[in-house]
Design a protein around this motif. Structure first.
Motif, PDB file in Angstrom:
ATOM      1  N   LEU A 128      78.719  59.235  45.540  1.00 13.29           N
ATOM      2  CA  LEU A 128      78.086  59.826  44.364  1.00 13.29           C
ATOM      3  C   LEU A 128      77.587  61.209  44.741  1.00 13.29           C
ATOM      4  O   LEU A 128      77.004  61.394  45.810  1.00 13.29           O
ATOM      5  N   ILE A 129      77.786  62.170  43.860  1.00 15.27           N
ATOM      6  CA  ILE A 129      77.217  63.506  44.027  1.00 15.27           C
ATOM      7  C   ILE A 129      76.163  63.660  42.935  1.00 15.27           C
ATOM      8  O   ILE A 129      76.489  63.700  41.743  1.00 15.27           O
ATOM      9  N   LEU A 130      74.892  63.734  43.307  1.00 15.10           N
ATOM     10  CA  LEU A 130      73.804  63.793  42.338  1.00 15.10           C
ATOM     11  C   LEU A 130      73.649  65.211  41.792  1.00 15.10           C
ATOM     12  O   LEU A 130      74.160  66.173  42.376  1.00 15.10           O
ATOM     13  N   PRO A 131      72.939  65.382  40.664  1.00 15.22           N
ATOM     14  CA  PRO A 131      72.785  66.725  40.076  1.00 15.22           C
ATOM     15  C   PRO A 131      72.174  67.752  41.018  1.00 15.22           C
ATOM     16  O   PRO A 131      72.403  68.949  40.857  1.00 15.22           O
ATOM     17  N   ASN A 132      71.387  67.325  41.998  1.00 14.95           N
ATOM     18  CA  ASN A 132      70.808  68.256  42.972  1.00 14.95           C
ATOM     19  C   ASN A 132      71.708  68.451  44.195  1.00 14.95           C
ATOM     20  O   ASN A 132      71.251  68.952  45.226  1.00 14.95           O
ATOM     21  N   ASP A 133      72.990  68.050  44.064  1.00 20.31           N
ATOM     22  CA  ASP A 133      74.013  68.170  45.120  1.00 20.31           C
ATOM     23  C   ASP A 133      73.778  67.228  46.294  1.00 20.31           C
ATOM     24  O   ASP A 133      74.427  67.362  47.335  1.00 20.31           O
ATOM     25  N   LYS A 134      72.882  66.304  46.171  1.00 18.14           N
ATOM     26  CA  LYS A 134      72.698  65.284  47.205  1.00 18.14           C
ATOM     27  C   LYS A 134      73.903  64.346  47.191  1.00 18.14           C
ATOM     28  O   LYS A 134      74.361  63.916  46.135  1.00 18.14           O
ATOM     29  N   GLY A 184      77.090  50.618  55.560  1.00 17.03           N
ATOM     30  CA  GLY A 184      75.945  50.763  54.678  1.00 17.03           C
ATOM     31  C   GLY A 184      75.953  52.048  53.881  1.00 17.03           C
ATOM     32  O   GLY A 184      76.973  52.736  53.765  1.00 17.03           O
ATOM     33  N   VAL A 185      74.776  52.415  53.350  1.00 12.97           N
ATOM     34  CA  VAL A 185      74.620  53.587  52.485  1.00 12.97           C
ATOM     35  C   VAL A 185      73.937  54.703  53.274  1.00 12.97           C
ATOM     36  O   VAL A 185      72.916  54.486  53.930  1.00 12.97           O
ATOM     37  N   TYR A 186      74.509  55.911  53.180  1.00 10.06           N
ATOM     38  CA  TYR A 186      73.956  57.108  53.825  1.00 10.06           C
ATOM     39  C   TYR A 186      73.751  58.180  52.762  1.00 10.06           C
ATOM     40  O   TYR A 186      74.361  58.138  51.689  1.00 10.06           O
ATOM     41  N   PHE A 187      72.922  59.190  53.086  1.00  9.15           N
ATOM     42  CA  PHE A 187      72.779  60.318  52.173  1.00  9.15           C
ATOM     43  C   PHE A 187      72.677  61.620  52.952  1.00  9.15           C
ATOM     44  O   PHE A 187      72.237  61.661  54.109  1.00  9.15           O
ATOM     45  N   SER A 188      73.111  62.690  52.282  1.00  5.49           N
ATOM     46  CA  SER A 188      73.050  64.028  52.871  1.00  5.49           C
ATOM     47  C   SER A 188      72.523  65.000  51.840  1.00  5.49           C
ATOM     48  O   SER A 188      72.925  64.955  50.667  1.00  5.49           O
ATOM     49  N   THR A 189      71.635  65.892  52.252  1.00  3.40           N
ATOM     50  CA  THR A 189      71.085  66.916  51.365  1.00  3.40           C
ATOM     51  C   THR A 189      71.570  68.314  51.731  1.00  3.40           C
ATOM     52  O   THR A 189      71.107  69.295  51.145  1.00  3.40           O
ATOM     53  N   ASP A 190      72.509  68.421  52.688  1.00  2.00           N
ATOM     54  CA  ASP A 190      73.003  69.729  53.112  1.00  2.00           C
ATOM     55  C   ASP A 190      74.530  69.765  53.152  1.00  2.00           C
ATOM     56  O   ASP A 190      75.133  70.269  54.095  1.00  2.00           O
TER      57      ASP A 190
END
Length: 336
Positions: free
Chosen positions: A25-31, A39-45
């Motif tokens: 998923l690409i969130l509106p804040n580009d996360k 499992g589930v990972y996330f990136s903010t950059d």
């Protein structure tokens, strides 16, 4: 002399938390939220660095509702209300299909130890109603969707009895078989048309709530279709031969340039900004080119010193225009 040039489209590898990415998923804040075998990972950059979450189980599906809540199928169904930072486990297990309608009602298809189950929640997953159960242990479940009349469509195979079906369950309890004898990995509703992605028979479309089906396979080299994505501008599907696009609602399909993408694709993702991603067994890729103009024909005629050029296109997306150039024997190309 005539010269036609198109830009080469490419895929760019994004630094990934794990090699095997199942969904994103690409969130509106580009996360970026990535579902992996670990499992589930996330990136903010933009994928340069990744953080783990509390979900360490194999994650196959990620979904987002209209309120911004996230849902993941990771053995059990999980929910996040803070953009994937933290997750809570819901009461539904073994989920293979998730559909969220315009009212933010969640409908899930589960493959439990007892067979097939369909659950629905009208309060964002806090409580669930079981709508359907088929108590046969040999069932494998796939996808689920809902139409505007709130009828539910779900696909499954029962290898003990040889069933391969898409079934429709109406709000009044009515039941019908939409398609029989074919494995259907996914079912979809877009603008109240029902689409079936099949294994071996391509894509079926119904404009009358599943009563009649028509195949829309023109241009597909592989009829093993795993996934379809929809927007008003472009349809995109994932097949055994890679990613295809259609700019005329599925009537004609053309293969997207796969330069730079050298891995088996698990799923694809297309966001509202027009960004296309591929979740693969070797990580995450982003399509960095434009979905190009597709030329059907280009002819020229010469009569009494006048040259007439004629061309037509099959599809166009992100096309700013056309440029005509002329060249004589001892000169360079000049735009006229």
């Amino acid at each position: 002399s005539l010269f036609l040039s198109t830009a080469q489209a490419q895929w760019e590898y994004i630094n990934s938390p794990q090699q095997n990415i199942n969904d994103v998923l690409i969130l509106p804040n580009d996360k970026i939220i990535a579902g992996t075998n670990s499992g589930v990972y996330f990136s903010t950059d933009n994928g340069n660095s990744w953080d783990t979450t509390s979900i360490s189980n194999n994650t196959n599906l990620l979904r987002r509702d209209n309120l911004g809540n996230l849902y993941s199928s990771s053995g059990s169904l999980y929910k996040s209300i803070d953009s994937g930072q933290t997750w809570i486990q819901l009461t539904v297990e073994s989920v293979t299909g998730i559909y969220i309608n315009n009212l933010n009602h969640i409908i899930v298809l589960a493959n439990s130890f007892g067979g097939l189950e369909v659950f629905k929640s009208t309060n964002l997953g806090n409580t669930w109603i079981r709508l359907e159960v088929i108590a046969v242990s040999s069932i494998t479940t796939y996808g689920i969707t809902e139409d505007s009349e709130r009828s539910i469509y779900f696909s499954y195979s029962d290898y003990h009895y040889g069933f391969k079906r898409v079934e429709k369950k109406g709000v009044n309890g009515s039941f019908s078989i939409v398609l029989n004898g074919i494995v259907v990995p996914n079912v979809y509703n877009f603008e109240d048309n029902i689409y079936l992605a099949t294994s071996g028979y391509g894509i079926y479309k119904s404009s009358d709530y599943g009563v009649t089906l028509n195949q829309i396979n023109n241009g597909l080299n592989s009829y093993y279709v795993k996934q379809i994505l929809f927007s008003p501008e472009v349809f995109i599907c994932l097949t055994g031969d890679g990613v295809y696009k259609s700019l005329d609602r599925g009537n004609n399909w053309t293969r997207v340039d796969h330069t730079g993408l050298n891995s088996t694709i698990n799923s694809i993702y297309y966001n509202d900004s027009g960004d296309l991603y591929a979740c693969t067994q070797n990580g995450l890729y982003q399509f960095t080119g434009v979905l190009p103009v597709e030329l059907l024909n280009f002819t020229s005629t010469h009569r009494r010193g006048i040259i007439t050029l004629n061309w037509s296109t099959a599809t166009e997306l992100n096309n700013q225009g056309f440029e005509i150039q002329r060249k004589t024997e001892n000169s360079d190309w000049v735009t006229i």
